[in-house]
Motif scaffolding. Structure first.
Motif, PDB file in Angstrom:
ATOM      1  N   ARG A   1      53.707  38.474  28.642  1.00 48.84           N
ATOM      2  CA  ARG A   1      53.941  39.928  28.535  1.00 48.84           C
ATOM      3  C   ARG A   1      52.616  40.666  28.536  1.00 48.84           C
ATOM      4  NH1 ARG A   1      54.035  42.966  24.012  1.00 48.84           N
ATOM      5  NH2 ARG A   1      54.405  41.212  22.593  1.00 48.84           N
ATOM      6  N   LEU A   2      51.681  40.174  27.741  1.00 45.66           N
ATOM      7  CA  LEU A   2      50.369  40.823  27.646  1.00 45.66           C
ATOM      8  C   LEU A   2      49.569  40.617  28.932  1.00 45.66           C
ATOM      9  CD1 LEU A   2      49.534  39.851  23.954  1.00 45.66           C
ATOM     10  CD2 LEU A   2      50.282  42.083  24.807  1.00 45.66           C
ATOM     11  N   GLY A   3      49.705  39.451  29.544  1.00 45.13           N
ATOM     12  CA  GLY A   3      49.004  39.174  30.796  1.00 45.13           C
ATOM     13  C   GLY A   3      49.430  40.131  31.903  1.00 45.13           C
ATOM     14  N   VAL A   4      50.720  40.367  31.988  1.00 45.32           N
ATOM     15  CA  VAL A   4      51.243  41.298  32.990  1.00 45.32           C
ATOM     16  C   VAL A   4      50.711  42.708  32.722  1.00 45.32           C
ATOM     17  CG1 VAL A   4      53.361  42.441  33.785  1.00 45.32           C
ATOM     18  CG2 VAL A   4      53.286  39.950  33.572  1.00 45.32           C
ATOM     19  N   GLN A   5      50.711  43.103  31.460  1.00 45.95           N
ATOM     20  CA  GLN A   5      50.201  44.436  31.123  1.00 45.95           C
ATOM     21  C   GLN A   5      48.713  44.548  31.436  1.00 45.95           C
ATOM     22  OE1 GLN A   5      51.317  45.068  27.022  1.00 45.95           O
ATOM     23  NE2 GLN A   5      53.401  45.682  27.546  1.00 45.95           N
ATOM     24  N   ALA A   6      47.954  43.511  31.086  1.00 46.59           N
ATOM     25  CA  ALA A   6      46.505  43.533  31.331  1.00 46.59           C
ATOM     26  C   ALA A   6      46.225  43.603  32.829  1.00 46.59           C
ATOM     27  CB  ALA A   6      45.858  42.284  30.727  1.00 46.59           C
ATOM     28  N   GLY A   7      46.974  42.839  33.608  1.00 49.55           N
ATOM     29  CA  GLY A   7      46.755  42.828  35.048  1.00 49.55           C
ATOM     30  C   GLY A   7      47.087  44.166  35.685  1.00 49.55           C
ATOM     31  N   LEU A   8      48.181  44.779  35.237  1.00 53.81           N
ATOM     32  CA  LEU A   8      48.566  46.087  35.774  1.00 53.81           C
ATOM     33  C   LEU A   8      47.501  47.131  35.425  1.00 53.81           C
ATOM     34  CD1 LEU A   8      50.725  47.893  37.121  1.00 53.81           C
ATOM     35  CD2 LEU A   8      51.753  48.183  34.868  1.00 53.81           C
ATOM     36  N   LEU A   9      47.043  47.066  34.182  1.00 56.12           N
ATOM     37  CA  LEU A   9      46.023  48.030  33.740  1.00 56.12           C
ATOM     38  C   LEU A   9      44.716  47.835  34.510  1.00 56.12           C
ATOM     39  CD1 LEU A   9      45.939  50.237  31.573  1.00 56.12           C
ATOM     40  CD2 LEU A   9      44.913  48.575  30.025  1.00 56.12           C
ATOM     41  N   ALA A  10      44.321  46.585  34.713  1.00 59.99           N
ATOM     42  CA  ALA A  10      43.088  46.298  35.451  1.00 59.99           C
ATOM     43  C   ALA A  10      43.208  46.747  36.903  1.00 59.99           C
ATOM     44  CB  ALA A  10      42.780  44.795  35.381  1.00 59.99           C
ATOM     45  N   ARG A  11      44.377  46.542  37.485  1.00 52.95           N
ATOM     46  CA  ARG A  11      44.597  46.975  38.864  1.00 52.95           C
ATOM     47  C   ARG A  11      44.404  48.479  38.976  1.00 52.95           C
ATOM     48  NH1 ARG A  11      45.008  45.310  44.228  1.00 52.95           N
ATOM     49  NH2 ARG A  11      46.169  46.896  45.354  1.00 52.95           N
ATOM     50  N   ARG A  12      44.994  49.196  38.029  1.00 52.02           N
ATOM     51  CA  ARG A  12      44.891  50.660  38.062  1.00 52.02           C
ATOM     52  C   ARG A  12      43.479  51.122  37.734  1.00 52.02           C
ATOM     53  NH1 ARG A  12      50.598  52.108  34.962  1.00 52.02           N
ATOM     54  NH2 ARG A  12      51.958  51.641  36.731  1.00 52.02           N
ATOM     55  N   ALA A  13      42.780  50.352  36.897  1.00 51.61           N
ATOM     56  CA  ALA A  13      41.431  50.739  36.491  1.00 51.61           C
ATOM     57  C   ALA A  13      40.451  50.611  37.650  1.00 51.61           C
ATOM     58  CB  ALA A  13      40.981  49.860  35.316  1.00 51.61           C
ATOM     59  N   GLY A  14      40.690  49.667  38.560  1.00 47.20           N
ATOM     60  CA  GLY A  14      39.816  49.506  39.707  1.00 47.20           C
ATOM     61  C   GLY A  14      38.649  48.583  39.400  1.00 47.20           C
ATOM     62  N   ARG A  15      38.689  47.381  39.939  1.00 48.78           N
ATOM     63  CA  ARG A  15      37.629  46.410  39.661  1.00 48.78           C
ATOM     64  C   ARG A  15      36.371  46.752  40.461  1.00 48.78           C
ATOM     65  NH1 ARG A  15      37.353  40.839  40.841  1.00 48.78           N
ATOM     66  NH2 ARG A  15      35.209  41.446  41.230  1.00 48.78           N
ATOM     67  N   ILE A  16      35.228  46.245  40.002  1.00 49.65           N
ATOM     68  CA  ILE A  16      33.977  46.451  40.724  1.00 49.65           C
ATOM     69  C   ILE A  16      33.969  45.548  41.955  1.00 49.65           C
ATOM     70  CG2 ILE A  16      32.720  47.085  38.629  1.00 49.65           C
ATOM     71  CD1 ILE A  16      31.437  44.248  38.753  1.00 49.65           C
ATOM     72  N   PRO A  17      33.202  45.954  42.975  1.00 50.27           N
ATOM     73  CA  PRO A  17      33.136  45.089  44.167  1.00 50.27           C
ATOM     74  C   PRO A  17      32.401  43.789  43.872  1.00 50.27           C
ATOM     75  CG  PRO A  17      31.662  46.969  44.390  1.00 50.27           C
ATOM     76  CD  PRO A  17      32.433  47.191  43.136  1.00 50.27           C
ATOM     77  N   ARG A  18      32.765  42.751  44.617  1.00 47.13           N
ATOM     78  CA  ARG A  18      32.054  41.472  44.488  1.00 47.13           C
ATOM     79  C   ARG A  18      30.731  41.569  45.245  1.00 47.13           C
ATOM     80  NH1 ARG A  18      37.479  39.987  44.571  1.00 47.13           N
ATOM     81  NH2 ARG A  18      38.054  38.492  42.943  1.00 47.13           N
ATOM     82  N   ARG A  19      29.657  41.006  44.684  1.00 45.29           N
ATOM     83  CA  ARG A  19      28.339  41.006  45.312  1.00 45.29           C
ATOM     84  C   ARG A  19      27.813  39.592  45.359  1.00 45.29           C
ATOM     85  NH1 ARG A  19      25.877  46.202  44.860  1.00 45.29           N
ATOM     86  NH2 ARG A  19      27.023  47.621  43.493  1.00 45.29           N
ATOM     87  N   SER A  20      26.897  39.357  46.270  1.00 42.44           N
ATOM     88  CA  SER A  20      26.323  38.019  46.370  1.00 42.44           C
ATOM     89  C   SER A  20      25.115  37.837  45.458  1.00 42.44           C
ATOM     90  CB  SER A  20      25.928  37.713  47.824  1.00 42.44           C
ATOM     91  OG  SER A  20      25.009  38.676  48.284  1.00 42.44           O
ATOM     92  N   LEU A  21      24.445  38.932  45.110  1.00 48.53           N
ATOM     93  CA  LEU A  21      23.276  38.826  44.227  1.00 48.53           C
ATOM     94  C   LEU A  21      23.491  39.651  42.965  1.00 48.53           C
ATOM     95  CD1 LEU A  21      20.320  39.017  46.794  1.00 48.53           C
ATOM     96  CD2 LEU A  21      21.163  37.007  45.560  1.00 48.53           C
ATOM     97  N   ALA A  22      22.750  39.302  41.928  1.00 45.72           N
ATOM     98  CA  ALA A  22      22.918  39.936  40.624  1.00 45.72           C
ATOM     99  C   ALA A  22      22.457  41.391  40.633  1.00 45.72           C
ATOM    100  CB  ALA A  22      22.124  39.159  39.573  1.00 45.72           C
ATOM    101  N   VAL A  23      23.083  42.190  39.790  1.00 47.59           N
ATOM    102  CA  VAL A  23      22.640  43.566  39.549  1.00 47.59           C
ATOM    103  C   VAL A  23      22.475  43.698  38.045  1.00 47.59           C
ATOM    104  CG1 VAL A  23      23.214  45.997  39.730  1.00 47.59           C
ATOM    105  CG2 VAL A  23      23.914  44.431  41.541  1.00 47.59           C
ATOM    106  N   ALA A  24      21.210  43.927  37.615  1.00 49.50           N
ATOM    107  CA  ALA A  24      20.939  43.973  36.169  1.00 49.50           C
ATOM    108  C   ALA A  24      21.744  45.068  35.500  1.00 49.50           C
ATOM    109  CB  ALA A  24      19.449  44.178  35.935  1.00 49.50           C
ATOM    110  N   SER A  25      22.230  44.789  34.316  1.00 51.74           N
ATOM    111  CA  SER A  25      22.996  45.799  33.594  1.00 51.74           C
ATOM    112  C   SER A  25      22.164  46.473  32.510  1.00 51.74           C
ATOM    113  CB  SER A  25      24.253  45.162  32.989  1.00 51.74           C
ATOM    114  OG  SER A  25      23.899  44.066  32.190  1.00 51.74           O
TER     115      SER A  25
END
Lengths: 268, 77
Positions: free
Chosen positions: A234-258
């Motif tokens: 139940r929580l996994g489905v909610q987390a996935g839906l929320l993450a989908r709506r939140a918009g994930r960052i693009p995948r990169r090949s090299l690191a970007v310092a935070s």
């Protein structure tokens, strides 16, 4: 602080509408493999599901029709399946028996091969879907992770497509996330990930890929603690839906310092 | 002799589908097939692979040579 209103996980719109019916949860509970009706009831409640699958089988002497009233008491709408059917003709007969027994025209259409994979048999599946749609059934089509087949099923008028992440009962998770994402991005009808999940992160990933819902049976009912796993899903489905709506960052090949590079004190 | 759920069955004279189902589930059924106890009935019947609607159970007498299947919902999927 910004003026935008943060999305509250507790108020997230969790409803899914299929065939004009608003379901209270995006987790559909499969009832297969439950150790007992009592444990199943607790798992269903923990899952938050409003829709549960059942299979149609010959009545056993002395057992009666106990599951139907049990699931009805739990507020579950029923989604009878045609599991075990290897031909379109068998699936149509099973769907007609389910409609008569349970008073619903919803059916999870499964037409599968008998070679140990239990994978969908595409020609028989398309044949059965066409017949059942013509007979007024609302067809939820169990299909494989083939975007072309999903499109074909949609064009026949099914109300939902249910691609498998991996073969039924394997727990291998989503073997081809790209295809699942492609199916979800193209479909104009709900996409329900079905089959092959092993744990809650698989359900989360399905939602992140754009699926509208998840159906889980073995992963919950065969877990060491089905009630806890139902909660996790139940929580996994909610987390996935929320993450989908939140918009994930693009995948990169090299690191970007935070952390900022400016202002760092160095020893040399 | 006929077959009910894969087993040989000798019906009583005049036995209908309604009688057969009521006996198998141990509940009294009204003539229209609804349970007399007011509950719901999750059962369907096919004769020779064709569904017999509940409304026709009382009017349908069992006949020799038929293949009768009585199904219900079980855990699955």
């Amino acid at each position: 602080m910004t003026d935008s209103t943060p999305t509250d996980t507790l108020t997230i719109d969790d409803t899914l509408t299929i065939d004009g019916v608003a379901l209270p949860s995006r987790l559909i509970m499969g009832t297969g493999h439950a150790a007992s009706h009592e444990i199943l009831a607790k798992a269903v409640e923990a899952s938050g599901s409003g829709l549960a699958t059942v299979a149609m089988r010959r009545l056993k002497p002395g057992e009666g029709d106990r599951l139907f009233p049990l699931l009805s008491r739990l507020g579950q709408r029923l989604l009878p399946n045609t599991a075990g059917c290897h031909t379109a003709a068998d699936a149509v007969l099973t769907a007609e028996l389910a409609r008569e027994a349970l008073g619903t025209d919803w059916v999870k259409l499964e037409v599968v091969v008998d070679d140990g994979t239990i994978l969908p048999d595409p020609p028989e599946l398309l044949d059965a879907a066409k017949t059942l749609v013509g007979k007024g059934f609302k067809v939820f089509a169990y299909t494989n992770d083939d975007p072309v087949l999903a499109t074909r099923l949609e064009s026949l008028g099914v109300v939902a497509v249910m691609p498998g992440g991996s073969p039924i009962g394997t727990g291998l998770g989503i073997l081809n996330p790209h295809n699942i994402e492609l199916i979800a991005s193209r479909a104009q009808i709900p996409v329900v990930l079905d089959a092959g999940q092993g744990t809650a992160s698989d359900a989360c990933l399905a939602m992140e890929l754009g699926c509208d819902a998840v159906l889980a049976a073995s992963a919950i009912n065969l877990a060491a603690d089905p009630v806890a796993m139902a909660t996790a899903f139940r929580l996994g489905v909610q987390a996935g839906l929320l993450a989908r709506r939140a918009g994930r960052i693009p995948r990169r090949s090299l690191a970007v310092a935070s952390s900022p590079s400016e202002g760092l004190v160095t020893a040399s | 002799m006929l077959t009910v759920n894969g087993e040989d069955y000798q019906p009583h004279p005049g036995e209908t589908v309604l009688d057969l189902v009521a006996g198998r589930i141990g509940r009294t059924l009204e003539p229209d097939g609804r349970p007399a106890d007011g509950g719901r009935l999750g059962v369907a019947v096919a004769i020779d692979r064709a569904v017999v609607p509940r409304s026709r159970w009382q009017a349908t007498e069992l006949a020799p040579g038929q293949t009768v299947d009585i199904v219900t919902a079980v855990q699955g999927g």
